[in-house]
Enzyme design. Structure first.
Site, short mmCIF file in Angstrom:
data_model
loop_
_atom_site.label_atom_id
_atom_site.label_comp_id
_atom_site.label_asym_id
_atom_site.label_seq_id
_atom_site.Cartn_x
_atom_site.Cartn_y
_atom_site.Cartn_z
CB CYS A 101 -6.91 17.83 1.29
SG CYS A 101 -5.57 17.34 2.37
N GLY A 155 -10.98 20.09 5.98
CA GLY A 155 -9.73 20.16 6.73
C GLY A 155 -9.64 21.48 7.46
CG ASN A 204 -8.98 15.29 -1.75
OD1 ASN A 204 -10.11 15.13 -2.18
ND2 ASN A 204 -8.62 14.80 -0.59
N GLY A 205 -6.09 13.31 -1.54
CA GLY A 205 -6.02 11.87 -1.72
C GLY A 205 -4.82 11.27 -1.04
CE1 TYR A 264 -17.77 13.37 9.65
CE2 TYR A 264 -15.84 13.00 8.27
CZ TYR A 264 -16.45 13.65 9.32
OH TYR A 264 -15.77 14.56 10.04
#
Ligand code: AMP
Length: 487
Positions: free
Chosen positions: A12, A39, A115-116, A256
């Protein structure tokens, strides 16, 4: 009951802005565009109007398509806004899970973007259920808001701190209330979060610096582990919900996930990837005619490999930018078809050549196997696969979508076996030491500032609700045994 290995809220992207001269929602929209790589399953923007009302517009799919609706911005007035870009794995696609989430049951109403991944989400949900909380989504992200709502602390900041102390795992939150914007980062700083300021004085808090650049905001600072950053009309203040912190930011962000033009904790993602490529070349000298990368995420590493090895860098693979992502397709067959539609070979570069193929990572092995076959079909004499990160053997529970050991080819096979499965002439990975050297964070704790658990199993926190499931899986897959072949 142990938590099922699942993925509901993962990578996210988050973006918040406070104090814009003009409509903040438009700034959030621009910023979120720069975070689209985090995302593609959904996006939302929420703004606070002059009457302190929260207004939200959200949808499923790509940001541009969602906000193509001519009425999308109709209600998004005000100088403060909050946005979210959603990454979800197959099976969790519902509009209720698209953030920002709104909490309007208390005197102080607010919204949040996350996010997480929380490692004690099930325990907290069970506790919240007992207090009468009715959840608005399946996502673990809303737990923070639910905890804030039931807190007895006098101030909103006090409630934030109390709630943050109950959560474990990886979390980077931005919260927006009519009085202030807040950023909250877990005690290990597992997910990136950065603060910037625009010329008009507006303060931005978002996942990556590429989104600061997009909205012409200057970098101010990275949000540090355990911090609560408070932004209101008087400026930026820094507080903490815990002093018990240790930076271990996710190394996969550098490998990445993040965009190459972002800088995380002072390290350029592109430069780190180049060094990863250079080090995998130095660790495994190989003769070849040409170096190619898999677009787009491994191009930086392929450049680094070529410079270090002296072998010419070429454009051997082309990516069709208009094909959707393959990684989260529900079946292997669809993933394979997706890869073949996404990539094609420049035959003149490959034919009759010994090729070094650099990729950033191998997860299931789908991509590498397909590309090796494509290159051989295009006439490559040999294909030597070089992975610019170490062998991915352990799942991530902090927010990267690699939670199932059974799906990780590296958890189930030796390097030699993977080489045979992907039909490469040789296969080499970067060492964990090489990865740490390549990222080169200015941090001298025992983890060198990085979470490398996916590669070496060294989780920097207890796994809480995931421990039992992980232990069972790990035992089945003999993950705890030293793997001689993988070195
Ligand atoms: P696979 O085909 O399953 O081996 O996936 C490997 C490819 O997926 C690599 O080339 C990466 O660029 C990409 N990748 C690695 N990790 C992730 C992730 N967590 N989500 C989406 N894509 C990923």
């Amino acid at each position: 009951m142990p938590n099922e290995v699942k993925s509901l809220n993962d990578e996210c992207g988050v973006f918040g802005v406070w104090g814009v001269e003009g409509p903040a929602a438009k700034v959030a929209y621009s910023g979120l565009h720069a975070l689209q790589h985090r995302g593609q399953e959904g996006a939302g923007i929420l703004a606070i109007d002059a009457n302190k009302r929260l207004n939200r517009y959200r949808g499923q799919g790509l940001l541009g398509a969602i906000f193509d609706d001519p009425h999308a911005f109709d209600r998004l007035h005000g100088n403060a806004a909050l946005g979210h870009i959603r990454y979800a794995t197959a099976g969790s696609h519902t509009i209720n899970n698209v953030q920002p989430f709104m909490f309007e049951n208390t005197e102080t109403h607010f919204a949040l973007s996350h996010n997480g991944n929380l490692t004690n989400a099930d325990t907290l949900k069970e506790m919240l259920r007992k207090t009468g909380t009715i959840f608005q989504s399946d996502s673990d992200s809303e737990i923070f808001g639910d905890l804030i709502e039931i807190s007895n602390q006098d101030t909103f900041l006090g409630r934030i701190k109390e709630a943050a102390n109950q959560m474990h795992g990886g979390f980077a939150y931005v919260l927006l209330s009519p009085d202030a914007m807040y950023a909250v980062c877990d005690p290990n700083g597992l997910r990136p979060l950065v603060v910037g300021r625009r010329k008009d004085g507006a303060v931005v808090i978002c996942s990556e610096t590429c989104a600061l650049d997009q909205v012409q905001a200057e970098y101010v600072r990275d949000v540090q582990p355990g911090e609560v950053v408070i932004v209101d009309d008087s400026g930026i203040k820094i507080d903490h919900f815990t002093e018990d912190t240790e930076l271990t930011i996710c190394s996969m962000e550098y490998v990445y996930f993040a965009r190459p033009d972002s800088v995380i904790h002072g390290v350029s993602v592109h430069e780190a990837r180049k060094r990863m490529g250079a080090l995998v070349a130095r660790e495994n000298p190989t003769k070849a005619d040409v170096v190619i990368g898999v677009p787009n995420s491994s191009l930086s590493a392929a450049m680094g490999y070529a410079i270090e090895s002296g072998i010419p860098y070429e454009m051997g693979l082309i990516k069709n930018q208009y094909v959707a992502r393959t990684f989260i397709e529900p079946t292997q067959e669809r993933r394979e078809r997706g890869v073949s539609m996404k990539l094609s070979v420049v035959k003149s570069v490959i034919k009759d050549k010994d090729v070094i193929l650099v990729d950033d990572s191998i997860v299931r092995g789908t991509t590498s196997r397909f590309i090796v076959k494509m290159l051989k079909d295009a006439g490559a004499k040999s294909v030597h696969v070089r992975i610019a990160s170490p062998d991915l053997k352990y799942p991530c529970f902090y927010g990267i979508d690699i939670q199932k050991p059974s799906e990780l080819i590296g958890a189930n096979h030796s390097v030699e076996e993977i080489k045979d499965i992907i039909e490469a002439d040789s296969l080499k990975y970067l060492s964990v030491e090489g990865l740490i050297e390549a990222i080169d964070l200015d941090c001298d704790n025992q983890y060198h500032g990085l979470c490398t658990a996916y590669f070496d199993g060294k989780y920097p926190t207890p796994l809480y609700d995931y421990q039992e499931t992980y232990d069972a899986e790990a035992k089945r897959l003999h993950l705890y045994e030293e793997d001689e072949v993988n070195g």
